[in-house]
Design an enzyme around this catalytic site. Structure first.
Site, PDB file in Angstrom:
ATOM      1  N   ASN A 226      -1.513   4.528  11.847  1.00  0.00           N
ATOM      2  CA  ASN A 226      -2.169   3.715  10.822  1.00  0.00           C
ATOM      3  C   ASN A 226      -1.781   2.242  10.866  1.00  0.00           C
ATOM      4  OD1 ASN A 226      -3.431   5.994   9.786  1.00  0.00           O
ATOM      5  ND2 ASN A 226      -1.668   6.482   8.487  1.00  0.00           N
TER       6      ASN A 226
ATOM      7  N   LYS B 111      -2.784  10.648  13.455  1.00  0.00           N
ATOM      8  CA  LYS B 111      -2.920   9.314  12.877  1.00  0.00           C
ATOM      9  C   LYS B 111      -1.913   8.303  13.380  1.00  0.00           C
ATOM     10  CE  LYS B 111      -6.188   9.494   9.795  1.00  0.00           C
ATOM     11  NZ  LYS B 111      -6.540   8.478   8.885  1.00  0.00           N
TER      12      LYS B 111
ATOM     13  N   GLU C 102      -2.555  -3.581   6.340  1.00  0.00           N
ATOM     14  CA  GLU C 102      -3.028  -3.207   4.997  1.00  0.00           C
ATOM     15  C   GLU C 102      -2.082  -3.748   3.920  1.00  0.00           C
ATOM     16  OE1 GLU C 102      -3.533   1.037   5.256  1.00  0.00           O
ATOM     17  OE2 GLU C 102      -5.362   0.846   6.445  1.00  0.00           O
TER      18      GLU C 102
ATOM     19  N   SER D 199      18.146 -16.790 -17.317  1.00  0.00           N
ATOM     20  CA  SER D 199      17.363 -16.914 -16.089  1.00  0.00           C
ATOM     21  C   SER D 199      18.249 -16.776 -14.861  1.00  0.00           C
ATOM     22  CB  SER D 199      16.632 -18.265 -16.040  1.00  0.00           C
ATOM     23  OG  SER D 199      17.556 -19.322 -16.123  1.00  0.00           O
TER      24      SER D 199
ATOM     25  N   THR E  76     -21.594 -11.697  12.523  1.00  0.00           N
ATOM     26  CA  THR E  76     -21.867 -12.250  11.196  1.00  0.00           C
ATOM     27  C   THR E  76     -22.326 -11.046  10.373  1.00  0.00           C
ATOM     28  OG1 THR E  76     -24.173 -12.720  11.700  1.00  0.00           O
ATOM     29  CG2 THR E  76     -22.632 -14.515  12.093  1.00  0.00           C
ATOM     30  N   HIS E  77     -22.028 -11.040   9.104  1.00  0.00           N
ATOM     31  CA  HIS E  77     -22.322  -9.892   8.232  1.00  0.00           C
ATOM     32  C   HIS E  77     -21.755  -8.603   8.811  1.00  0.00           C
ATOM     33  CE1 HIS E  77     -25.202 -12.670   6.389  1.00  0.00           C
ATOM     34  NE2 HIS E  77     -25.592 -12.927   7.630  1.00  0.00           N
TER      35      HIS E  77
ATOM     36  N   LYS F 117      10.165 -19.741 -12.092  1.00  0.00           N
ATOM     37  CA  LYS F 117      10.988 -19.238 -10.973  1.00  0.00           C
ATOM     38  C   LYS F 117      10.371 -18.019 -10.293  1.00  0.00           C
ATOM     39  CE  LYS F 117      14.146 -22.184 -12.179  1.00  0.00           C
ATOM     40  NZ  LYS F 117      13.511 -22.481 -13.479  1.00  0.00           N
TER      41      LYS F 117
ATOM     42  N   SER G 212       0.991   9.514   9.722  1.00  0.00           N
ATOM     43  CA  SER G 212       0.617  10.213   8.495  1.00  0.00           C
ATOM     44  C   SER G 212       1.535  11.420   8.344  1.00  0.00           C
ATOM     45  CB  SER G 212      -0.840  10.669   8.599  1.00  0.00           C
ATOM     46  OG  SER G 212      -1.063  11.783   7.758  1.00  0.00           O
TER      47      SER G 212
HETATM   48  N1  ARG Z   1      17.107 -22.374 -17.257  1.00  0.00           N
HETATM   49  C1  ARG Z   1      16.292 -23.494 -17.594  1.00  0.00           C
HETATM   50  C2  ARG Z   1      15.003 -23.476 -16.734  1.00  0.00           C
HETATM   51  O1  ARG Z   1      14.978 -22.791 -15.766  1.00  0.00           O
HETATM   52  C3  ARG Z   1      17.034 -24.761 -17.347  1.00  0.00           C
HETATM   53  C4  ARG Z   1      16.731 -25.894 -18.253  1.00  0.00           C
HETATM   54  C5  ARG Z   1      17.078 -25.561 -19.637  1.00  0.00           C
HETATM   55  N2  ARG Z   1      16.970 -26.632 -20.548  1.00  0.00           N
HETATM   56  C6  ARG Z   1      16.936 -26.421 -21.851  1.00  0.00           C
HETATM   57  N3  ARG Z   1      16.865 -27.433 -22.579  1.00  0.00           N
HETATM   58  N4  ARG Z   1      16.975 -25.247 -22.373  1.00  0.00           N
HETATM   59  O2  ARG Z   1      14.033 -24.113 -17.029  1.00  0.00           O
END
Ligand code: ARG
Length: 464
Positions: free
Chosen positions: A286, A284, A291, A24, A156-157, A326, A278
């Site tokens: 835009n 144009k 958007e 991660s 409205t609408h 994350k 454009s």
């Molecule tokens: N990289 C893990 C997370 O983001 C950290 C915690 C990991 N703990 C474990 N027992 N593998 O959740």
């Protein structure tokens, strides 16, 4: 065999595909500042409680500060084999300072580390979002101040309904963003408890001081239950929910800007600096910024559902599923911050096209309610007044005429209650100014509402 912080009971190297699949660090390296701050607080506490010596604590803290510097300067190389930001930093610390580094992990686990870091990260993002919200509210107030006297068709609408002061329209968004602000305040209050020292899930036999780390890291108190502490991601879900509502508000604003800027409406002129051209059609200009904001909302909503679903049915306590928190959070925070910033710029540079607005206001029947109200004031039951005005409108539509084209005699052919007063009743300005009920659009009200909005905004500053 490759050395990993947990490799004691393993006889075989991790399959490379598993390393790639489970790492991660490519995302959670964004948490390095929080991770180091948490580790420094933990080391100070371990020293204070006599679990490590002062010399060891000093070595750890200096080592961590050097690592922070390396990462700041971009010379730290994160190793995916070490999974996450926590193990990367800890391994580097031990490489740098030796034995003392190995003691840092006493009485904590990555489970409480990640929960602590992530809470601190989300807390920081939410405070930034609050600052951006304040910025956009300031811009709305400035624009509203310029446009108290600009009358626009209220809809409205998506049909002309009643005329309103453009300032009143803008201040409606101010109210939305103010609610968003207070929603974030609430989230921050609930978020602010420290998981650090919960250890894996059950607490620790070491005589630690969780109060000390909690207050060093700016939390209000330590989490009360070690199992909840390491497995709670409510704060992440709430943060993305807060972001989702902000995005929804921004998308309404974006949509209105797109409509106002469209050829049939042409109520607004967008600044060259906030539009794009454009590649084929030279005429144009835009509204791509609006958007894109509208288009990004789906991603944030998707993130909210991803988080809710990821947490659904997870047994206590930590499960690796939770690492999937994350991406949705980081991406939602980045998106909402970018959208608030750009919409602030777009709104600030908005110019109104008074001619189109006047044409649009005088073309139709936007003050028909005022005509019905007038008849009601002259003693007709409102339902009868409504019906007569409806007949009048239908007659005008057949002839392709507007209310403002009518002379008194024509009005009187529908009801003898009409007198010359009716000719001023159908003026949009007058219509606006008669709406003096609390929260209504009369310009006198709007001026008061502006002062009140400024005051409420100033009140927020005191809490930051
Ligand atoms: N990289 C893990 C997370 O983001 C950290 C915690 C990991 N703990 C474990 N027992 N593998 O959740």
């Amino acid at each position: 065999m490759k050395d990993k912080p947990w490799s004691g009971r393993f006889k075989q190297d991790t399959d490379l595909r598993v390393e790639r699949f489970s790492e991660s660090v490519s995302l959670d390296k964004r948490l390095y500042r929080e991770d180091i701050e948490g580790s420094v607080a933990h080391a100070r506490m371990l020293c204070n409680t006599g679990i490590i010596t002062e010399v060891e604590a000093e070595a750890i803290i200096t080592g961590l500060n050097n690592i922070r510097k390396d990462i700041d300067e971009g010379v730290f190389s994160f190793d995916p084999a070490l999974e996450d930001v926590h193990m990367n930093i800890e391994a580097e610390l031990t490489r740098k300072i030796g034995e003392a580094g190995k003691k840092l992990h006493t009485a904590r686990s990555r489970n409480d580390q990640v929960a602590t870091d992530f809470k601190m990260y989300v807390r920081g993002c939410l405070k930034e979002v609050r600052r951006e919200l304040k910025g956009i509210m300031e811009t709305l107030i400035e624009q509203a101040d310029r446009h108290v006297d600009t009358i626009v068709p209220g809809m409205t609408h998506l049909q002309h309904a009643q005329p309103v002061s453009f300032a009143h329209h803008l201040l409606a968004y101010y109210e939305m963003f103010l609610r968003d602000y207070s929603r974030i305040d609430d989230t921050l209050k609930r978020l602010n408890t420290s998981p650090l020292g919960s250890a894996a899930l059950a607490g620790t036999p070491h005589l630690i001081d969780r109060e000390m780390t909690s207050s060093a890291l700016g939390f209000d108190e330590p989490c009360r239950n070690s199992m909840d502490a390491v497995s709670d991601r409510d704060f992440a879900i709430e943060a993305v929910f807060d972001a989702s509502i902000i995005m929804m508000h921004l998308s309404r604003m974006a949509e209105e800007i797109i409509i106002w800027n469209s050829s049939p409406f042409s109520f607004v002129e967008l600044s060259d600096a906030f539009t794009t051209g454009s590649s084929i059609m030279p005429q144009k200009k835009n509204p791509d910024v609006a958007e894109l904001v509208r288009g990004k909302v789906g991603g944030v909503y998707g993130n909210l559902i991803a988080l809710l679903t990821m947490m659904k049915s997870l047994p206590l306590a930590y499960n690796r599923d939770m690492q999937e928190d994350k991406h949705p959070v980081i991406s939602s925070m980045d998106t909402v911050l970018a959208c608030l910033e750009i919409m602030n710029g777009l709104i600030g540079a908005l110019e109104l096209n008074k001619e189109s607005l006047d044409t649009s206001l005088n073309r139709g029947f936007i003050t028909a309610t005022d005509v019905a109200d007038y008849l009601a004031e002259k003693g007709l039951a409102f339902r009868d007044a409504h019906r007569i005005t409806g007949e009048l409108v239908s007659w005008l539509i057949r002839q392709g005429r507007a209310l403002s084209d009518l002379c008194l005699d024509e009005f009187r052919s529908f009801s003898d209650r009409f007198d010359e007063g009716i000719l001023s009743v159908i003026s949009p300005q007058r219509s606006v100014d008669r709406r003096m009920s609390f929260g209504g659009t009369a310009r006198e009200n709007v001026r008061k509402a502006l002062a009140d909005a400024r005051e409420r905004l100033a009140g927020l500053e005191k809490n930051i």
